[in-house]
Design a protein around this motif. Structure first.
Motif, short mmCIF file in Angstrom:
data_model
loop_
_atom_site.label_atom_id
_atom_site.label_comp_id
_atom_site.label_asym_id
_atom_site.label_seq_id
_atom_site.Cartn_x
_atom_site.Cartn_y
_atom_site.Cartn_z
N ILE A 438 0.90 -1.16 0.00
CA ILE A 438 0.00 0.00 0.00
C ILE A 438 0.94 1.21 0.00
N MET A 439 0.72 2.13 -0.95
CA MET A 439 1.72 3.19 -1.14
C MET A 439 1.16 4.60 -1.01
N GLY A 440 2.07 5.52 -0.71
CA GLY A 440 1.74 6.95 -0.74
C GLY A 440 2.81 7.66 -1.55
N CYS A 441 2.51 8.82 -2.10
CA CYS A 441 3.57 9.60 -2.74
C CYS A 441 3.35 11.08 -2.45
N TYR A 442 4.47 11.81 -2.46
CA TYR A 442 4.46 13.15 -1.88
C TYR A 442 5.41 14.06 -2.68
N GLY A 443 4.86 14.99 -3.44
CA GLY A 443 5.71 15.84 -4.30
C GLY A 443 5.81 17.26 -3.77
N TRP A 444 7.00 17.83 -3.91
CA TRP A 444 7.18 19.25 -3.56
C TRP A 444 7.95 19.93 -4.69
N GLY A 445 7.38 21.00 -5.20
CA GLY A 445 8.03 21.72 -6.31
C GLY A 445 9.08 22.68 -5.81
N VAL A 446 10.34 22.22 -5.81
CA VAL A 446 11.43 23.04 -5.26
C VAL A 446 11.65 24.29 -6.12
N SER A 447 11.79 24.10 -7.44
CA SER A 447 12.05 25.29 -8.28
C SER A 447 10.79 26.14 -8.41
N ARG A 448 9.60 25.52 -8.35
CA ARG A 448 8.38 26.34 -8.40
C ARG A 448 8.29 27.22 -7.15
N THR A 449 8.79 26.69 -6.01
CA THR A 449 8.76 27.47 -4.77
C THR A 449 9.51 28.80 -4.94
N LEU A 450 10.65 28.73 -5.66
CA LEU A 450 11.44 29.95 -5.92
C LEU A 450 10.56 31.05 -6.52
N GLY A 451 9.77 30.69 -7.53
CA GLY A 451 8.90 31.68 -8.17
C GLY A 451 7.68 32.01 -7.32
N ALA A 452 7.12 31.01 -6.65
CA ALA A 452 5.87 31.21 -5.91
C ALA A 452 6.06 32.18 -4.74
N VAL A 453 7.21 32.05 -4.06
CA VAL A 453 7.46 32.96 -2.93
C VAL A 453 7.58 34.40 -3.44
N ILE A 454 8.28 34.58 -4.54
CA ILE A 454 8.40 35.95 -5.10
C ILE A 454 7.03 36.46 -5.51
N GLU A 455 6.23 35.57 -6.08
CA GLU A 455 4.90 35.98 -6.55
C GLU A 455 4.07 36.54 -5.39
N GLN A 456 4.22 35.95 -4.22
CA GLN A 456 3.48 36.50 -3.06
C GLN A 456 4.21 37.70 -2.46
N LEU A 457 5.53 37.63 -2.41
CA LEU A 457 6.29 38.65 -1.69
C LEU A 457 7.14 39.49 -2.64
N ASN A 458 6.56 40.53 -3.20
CA ASN A 458 7.34 41.47 -4.00
C ASN A 458 6.67 42.83 -3.91
N ASP A 459 7.43 43.87 -4.18
CA ASP A 459 6.82 45.21 -4.26
C ASP A 459 7.38 45.91 -5.48
N GLU A 460 7.14 47.22 -5.60
CA GLU A 460 7.56 47.90 -6.83
C GLU A 460 9.08 47.93 -7.00
N HIS A 461 9.83 47.70 -5.90
CA HIS A 461 11.29 47.74 -6.01
C HIS A 461 11.90 46.38 -6.34
N GLY A 462 11.15 45.30 -6.09
CA GLY A 462 11.71 43.98 -6.39
C GLY A 462 11.22 42.91 -5.44
N MET A 463 12.11 41.93 -5.20
CA MET A 463 11.75 40.78 -4.37
C MET A 463 11.78 41.17 -2.89
N LEU A 464 11.10 40.38 -2.08
CA LEU A 464 11.09 40.59 -0.62
C LEU A 464 11.31 39.23 0.03
N TRP A 465 12.55 38.76 0.06
CA TRP A 465 12.77 37.38 0.53
C TRP A 465 12.50 37.21 2.01
N PRO A 466 11.79 36.13 2.38
CA PRO A 466 11.75 35.78 3.79
C PRO A 466 13.18 35.43 4.22
#
Ligand code: ATP
Ligand code: MG
Length: 580
Positions: A438-466
């Protein structure tokens, strides 16, 4: 790190092919470069962030006892044929041949490989449960690669797989992964939502997706504020019920000429009827079957629901030519009357409410009016096959559903024995019986995370990294290189803080202070230490990425500078800069 030595080619202008803010900033910030459609190189800054994301993911996987390994990217076709996914996975599967004509695919996901690997190794229940993961490159020949690293063709994924003797053990591990994924999302420092999800081409019964909230996200999410229900649009259901309006007397079905008019809007306008009086008929085809889906004119068909209902991921809209060949009429006039027997008619539940409705007449330029389901035409099944809409009743309480948008960064699945049964991957249970894992599988988009975090956290000057994944935590900006004193103290602070373990980028380039500020803000460094005018009085300035005013501190005591830097970093919260 010295900025003068860093390979970070920042750009003033947006790239011509920019279709989303995160992609624009990644290019302008010198984090990535495009090689071809959906294929990217990660430059040092981008790679630093990726490695930090990987570390967080890796730590959370190790905490729940999953073991890291590495699986091949090139998969022999035979393994994918064993599970049927060679044909069923669809055109995203990148197929290729070697010099001897042997078929392979570039791995878009690794269920086949890992099941094959374990098949001959995990023989006894005593070796179960077991979970493994890798962080590696995936390839999916996406129909529309776009939004930079968010929807790439080649991308980095963490994929984990778990093997169990029974469902109870799977549920336990699934729960652990769910919590690990929630921890990852929290450590990334982004606003997120976890939703019930469709299992798609991966399969199985239970699944959840983890979304970073972002107004430009591709994923639509429906949620209830009152009871906490949340589901992706592919999966969301509502509490609405549908029944025929009993006050409306049934009229006789009549054929009318609708000319060249075809869309729901055009026909509703012509007949001066609301869209909920019209029934759309859509023809779909899978590897083996024809299906006609009926949906009320004010709703949209949800292909994922229909695919999972029929347990057939190959189901898709038939081409207009195929429809013409099969029914002898153009798609605009298709309807549920005189349908060949080998076509299954599935109507959405909303269709139940239609009395005296409008359907295509299976004749060029013609529609029927006053058509009522079950009286004038047959329906094989009424099922929920539509996308819900904002404002519909919550399926679990008396509140209504709201809509928001997110970017899916992770998904977990309870697969059951879908792969192990087909691949004959068995173990011996306590009674000596052979059983599929009986199996499970679990995916995490590492490179998508790079873009997704910027997509939430940015302003007119650029990125806002946590802070947890910023390429550097602190930037030292000596405003001029002409003043030796400023250069000296900058270097002293850099050396001191670096020894303390702070990750610093010192902007020692021979460029104007304005250029330095712009670049440091573009690449989203949480804290700036500015050494300029106020140094004449023995002070330096500390300024968080989103702050207007700086804090002046005396730099004669470096230990004190260090404490202040830590205090400011602790205070740092990039979401403060945003109104989300
Ligand atoms: P989507 O629905 O966005 O196409 P998916 O559900 O097909 O994604 P999964 O099979 O669940 O993707 O893959 C696990 C994770 O891999 C996803 O949650 C996502 O973060 C990432 N991922 C999937 N496809 C891509 C892609 N084309 N580019 C970048 N990351 C991706
Ligand atoms: Mg997914």
């Amino acid at each position: 790190m010295l900025f003068s030595k860093l390979y970070a080619p920042t750009l003033k202008e947006s790239p011509a092919d920019s279709d989303i803010r995160s992609y624009e900033l990644l290019i302008r910030g010198g984090f990535i470069r495009k090689i071809s459609s959906g294929v990217y190189s990660y430059l040092p800054l981008g790679w630093r962030v990726i490695q930090k994301i990987e570390s967080i993911v890796r730590e959370e996987m190790e905490k729940i006892g999953s073991q890291e390994l590495m699986l091949p990217i090139i998969h022999p076709a035979e393994l994918w044929k064993m599970t049927g996914r060679w044909d069923d996975y669809g055109p995203e599967l990148m197929k290729l041949k070697d010099r001897n004509g042997r078929e392979f695919t570039l791995g878009p996901t690794h269920e086949e490989i890992v099941t094959y690997l374990m098949k001959n190794e995990l023989r006894s229940y005593k070796q179960l449960p077991l979970s493994v993961f890798q962080i590696a490159t995936k390839f999916r020949d996406e129909i529309r690669p776009r939004f930079g690293v968010l929807r790439a063709r080649e991308f980095i994924m963490k994929d984990a797989y778990s093997f169990h003797p029974d469902y109870e053990s799977l549920h336990e591990t699934y729960e652990q992964f769910y919590i690990a994924y929630e921890n990852i999302t929290k450590r990334l420092g982004v606003k997120y939502v976890i939703v019930e999800a469709d299992t798609g081409a991966i399969g199985g019964n239970v699944s959840h997706e983890f979304h970073v909230l972002a107004k430009n996200g591709e994923g639509k999410i429906f949620y209830c504020e009152k009871c906490g229900y949340a589901a992706s649009d592919e999966k969301a259901i509502s509490g609405e019920t549908f029944s025929p309006n009993s006050n409306e007397p049934k009229k006789e079905m009549t054929k009318i000429d609708t000319g060249e008019l075809k869309t729901i809007e055009e026909i509703a306008d012509l007949l001066k009827l609301p869209k909920n009086k019209l029934i759309k008929s859509m023809v779909l085809k899978s590897k083996n079957d024809w299906v006609m889906a009926l949906i009320r004119g004010d709703y949209e068909l949800n292909l994922s629901k229909l695919r999972s209902l029929l347990k057939d991921q190959t189901l898709d809209f038939a081409d207009p030519e195929e429809v013409y060949e099969k029914f002898g009429v153009n798609i605009g006039n298709i309807g549920p009357i005189n349908v060949p027997n080998d076509v299954k008619i599935i109507a959405d539940l909303s269709v139940k409410s239609v009395v005296n409705g409008v359907v295509g007449a299976m004749e060029e330029k013609m529609h029927y009016i006053n058509a009522t389901p079950l009286e004038d035409f047959k329906v094989d099944e009424f099922r929920d096959i539509r996308f819900v809409k904002e404002g519909e009743k919550c399926p679990h309480c008396d509140d209504v559903l709201k809509e928001t948008r997110g970017i899916e960064i992770g998904q977990v699945f309870e697969l059951g024995d879908k792969y192990s049964s087909k691949m004959k991957a068995y173990f011996m249970d306590e009674e000596g019986n052979q059983k599929p894992y009986i199996m499970g599988c679990y995916g995490w988009g590492v490179s998508r995370t790079l873009g997704a975090v910027i997509e939430q956290l940015n302003d007119e000057h650029g990125m806002l990294w946590p802070r947890s994944i910023a390429p550097f935590e602190v930037a030292i900006i000596p405003v001029t290189s002409a003043n030796k004193e400023i250069t000296k103290i900058s270097e002293q602070i850099y050396d001191f803080l670096t020894k303390k373990g702070v990750e610093i980028l010192i902007d020692d380039r021979e460029v104007s202070a304005g250029v330095k500020f712009k670049d440091i803000d573009l690449i989203g460094i949480p804290l700036k230490i500015i050494i300029g005018k106020s140094y004449e009085e023995g002070n330096i300035e500390l300024k968080l990425r989103y702050e207007e005013e700086s804090t002046l501190i005396d730099c004669s005591d470096l230990e004190l500078v260090y404490k202040e830097v830590l205090r400011k970093l602790d205070e740092y919260d990039p979401s403060q800069a945003l109104k989300i």
